[in-house]
Design an enzyme around this catalytic site. Structure first.
Site, PDB file in Angstrom:
ATOM      1  N   CYS A   1       0.826  -1.210   0.000  1.00  0.00           N
ATOM      2  CA  CYS A   1       0.000   0.000   0.000  1.00  0.00           C
ATOM      3  C   CYS A   1       0.863   1.265   0.000  1.00  0.00           C
ATOM      4  CB  CYS A   1      -0.987  -0.044   1.168  1.00  0.00           C
ATOM      5  SG  CYS A   1      -2.395   1.029   0.876  1.00  0.00           S
TER       6      CYS A   1
ATOM      7  N   HIS B   1      -3.396  -5.106   0.480  1.00  0.00           N
ATOM      8  CA  HIS B   1      -2.829  -5.651   1.720  1.00  0.00           C
ATOM      9  C   HIS B   1      -2.976  -7.180   1.712  1.00  0.00           C
ATOM     10  CE1 HIS B   1      -2.256  -1.859   3.890  1.00  0.00           C
ATOM     11  NE2 HIS B   1      -3.336  -1.446   3.248  1.00  0.00           N
TER      12      HIS B   1
ATOM     13  N   GLU C   1      -1.493  -9.292   3.238  1.00  0.00           N
ATOM     14  CA  GLU C   1      -1.304  -9.891   4.578  1.00  0.00           C
ATOM     15  C   GLU C   1      -2.632 -10.278   5.221  1.00  0.00           C
ATOM     16  OE1 GLU C   1      -0.590  -6.773   3.695  1.00  0.00           O
ATOM     17  OE2 GLU C   1      -1.064  -5.306   5.260  1.00  0.00           O
TER      18      GLU C   1
HETATM   19  N1  GLN Z   1      -1.890   6.679   3.006  1.00  0.00           N
HETATM   20  C1  GLN Z   1      -2.031   5.977   1.802  1.00  0.00           C
HETATM   21  C2  GLN Z   1      -3.401   6.148   1.175  1.00  0.00           C
HETATM   22  O1  GLN Z   1      -4.318   6.531   1.820  1.00  0.00           O
HETATM   23  C3  GLN Z   1      -1.711   4.515   1.987  1.00  0.00           C
HETATM   24  C4  GLN Z   1      -2.683   3.814   2.870  1.00  0.00           C
HETATM   25  C5  GLN Z   1      -2.173   2.498   3.382  1.00  0.00           C
HETATM   26  O2  GLN Z   1      -0.991   2.253   3.346  1.00  0.00           O
HETATM   27  N2  GLN Z   1      -3.046   1.674   3.879  1.00  0.00           N
HETATM   28  O3  GLN Z   1      -3.584   5.876   0.020  1.00  0.00           O
END
Ligand code: GLN
Length: 532
Positions: free
Chosen positions: A385, A509, A511
């Protein structure tokens, strides 16, 4: 109407929080999983609708479900132990319940009545539990009550599950209480008094547990169980001891050995226990690994490891399948950007680097310094992410020559907004539950490593973000050698560098979907690469 056949297992806890009620619940479910539809519900006392707006340092990880629900991290345990996909509605919070009651009051659904905790709030809780049981056609509903018995904010949940027994029948209800038995080294004894007081409090609330799980340093000697049995009015065989473990995946095995499944199956007439053979082999690998490897996780919530719970578990899963213990090195990236720690120093002896999800400016430059080092030195890199977004910014700056490239989350005035807020997010003002959340499909590009690792052209992973790789820059990134290996329409879901040993990042994600018996492909391949 409530399906009369649904069985209810209610799990409460006392003395202390943090005893591992979530893992105990998941472990019990794992034992009885075979051919049985189990639904796990978690009741949390707080007034937030969900944990989505809480700081991870305060609450630990926000777990994300397929349906986009942001839920308590115990759902991570439920899913990982049982290999199921939970739903947002299965996390009841006081916030959700009160909201619903207050909305009904305004609509006039209780006209003429004074709205009170009893019966309105409690009925709302019960009706939701019954609705879930019916919708899911649950054979077994496992309801975990957060916090400890005696907390004001959990009292309505406790009362609701007490009343439940009357409504669904004693034969369909099993109460399990997790309590604490400290070992006093000065006297060399396990002390049962806190547990006795705790169980007295539970009985005062009208709940008489069928099973007690005692958390203690070691398995309790029979003589201590006997004492508890006498004072707490519970069959000695129904006192199950849960000791400190080196891996939480050992807990179902410890419970099984003490006959926990037999007690439950006798009560509910279940046939066979779940098959734990493969599980046991993997646990053995976790406990006695043949190899080890050092991997760095670079974040800014490292003060509370729970903030990254699913990543830690995904690495354990991958490690178990590779006969490897993954040693985690936690790098607080603010230390790097503020010059307290050099990247070289930070990564000494490290065989792989992960930049996990994250938010905001603080620590971002430090993370990019680490990514640059990994990219230039052929050190395996897995970006998750924010870890994808910063990898793209770093690539844009140092390979594409766009010196001031940035994410507008980090610098709103950047001339080259490589990462920008998604168009559909621009008008969103509310912070709760409004990110791009949950399961989305990505199309993987044939011939890429990403494709190979997943072994499929389409994958579904979970998301939680507001920003994306700005489509205006896709071409320049591609021209300079960054492969956009997975897309959801115009949205970049996966990237990779083909010449690098392992440089893969995803907007998702993965994970969240890793299971002990089914490790997430990217984590598995990442750890595997670090071993070569
Ligand atoms: N802050 C980033 C976004 O909002 C990444 C979010 C995250 O890593 N879950 O896109």
């Amino acid at each position: 109407m409530l399906n009369n056949e649904t069985k209810w297992v209610i799990i409460t806890g006392g003395v202390l929080s943090g005893l591992g009620k979530g893992t105990a619940t998941a472990s019990i479910a794992r034992l009885i999983k075979k051919d049985v539809k189990i639904v796990t519900v978690k009741c949390d006392g707080y007034l937030n609708s969900d944990p989505g707006t809480m700081n991870p340092i305060e609450h630990g990880e926000v777990f994300v479900l397929d349906d986009g629900g942001e839920v308590d991290m115990d759902f991570g345990h439920y899913e990982r132990f049982m290999d199921i996909s939970c739903k947002f509605d299965w996390n009841l919070t006081s916030g959700k319940i009160f909201n619903a009651v207050l909305e009904k009051e305004r609509k006039g659904e209780y006209l003429g009545k004074t709205i009170q905790i009893f019966p309105h709030v409690i009925n709302e809780i019960k009706s939701r539990l019954y609705k879930i049981a019916k919708q899911e056609q649950a054979d077994i509903m496992m309801v975990e009550i957060g916090g400890t018995v005696g907390d004001i904010e959990n009292s309505w949940f406790i009362e609701a599950v007490r009343e439940l027994k009357k409504e669904v029948g004693a034969k369909n209800t099993l109460y399990i209480h997790l309590t604490y038995v400290p070992f006093l080294s000065a006297v060399g004894e396990a002390k049962t008094k806190p547990a006795q007081r705790d169980l007295a409090l539970l009985r005062e609330k009208g709940i008489y547990p069928n099973i007690i799980i005692t958390r203690s340093k070691d398995i309790l000697p029979e003589k201590v169980k006997k004492k508890l049995s006498l004072f707490c009015d519970i069959d000695q065989r129904c006192i199950i001891s849960s000791k400190d473990v080196s891996t939480i995946y050992d807990i179902p095995i410890i419970f099984e050995k003490q006959g926990l499944f037999d007690i439950i199956s006798r009560k509910f007439g279940l046939d066979e226990t779940a098959d734990l053979d493969k599980w046991k082999q993997l646990v053995e690998k976790i406990k006695n690994p043949g190899n080890q490897v050092n991997i760095a996780i670079c974040g800014k919530y490292t003060a509370l490891k729970d903030s990254y719970a699913s990543i830690i578990e995904a690495l354990i899963h991958a490690g178990a399948h590779l006969d490897t213990k993954v040693n985690l090195r936690w790098l607080e990236t603010t230390d790097i950007e503020q010059g307290r720690l050099s990247v070289n120093q930070a990564l000494e002896g490290v065989k792989g680097v992960i930049v996990p999800g994250g938010f905001g400016k603080r620590g971002a430059e430090g993370k990019m310094a680490v990514i640059k080092h990994a990219r230039e030195n052929n050190i395996p890199y897995l970006g998750l992410c924010f870890g994808l977004q910063l990898a793209v910014v770093e690539f844009a700056r140092n390979v594409c020559g766009l010196d001031d490239a940035n994410s507008t989350e980090v610098n709103i005035d950047t001339e080259n907004p490589i990462i920008d807020i998604m168009p559909e997010q621009k008008e969103v003002m509310d912070k709760g539950g409004t990110m791009r959340l949950g399961k989305y499909e990505a199309e993987l590009m044939p011939g890429t490593k990403t494709y190979q690792m997943y072994g499929s052209a389409k994958v579904n992973e979970r998301h939680r973000h507001r920003y994306e790789v700005n489509p205006d820059y896709h071409n320049i990134l591609k021209e300079k050698g960054l492969v956009l290996s997975g897309m959801h329409g115009e949205l970049v879901e996966f990237i990779e560098l083909p010449e690098h040993k392992f440089f893969i990042a995803t907007q998702s994600h993965p994970e969240f979907k890793s299971r002990l018996e089914k490790p997430a492909p990217l984590f598995y391949e990442f750890v595997k690469t670090t071993l070569n």
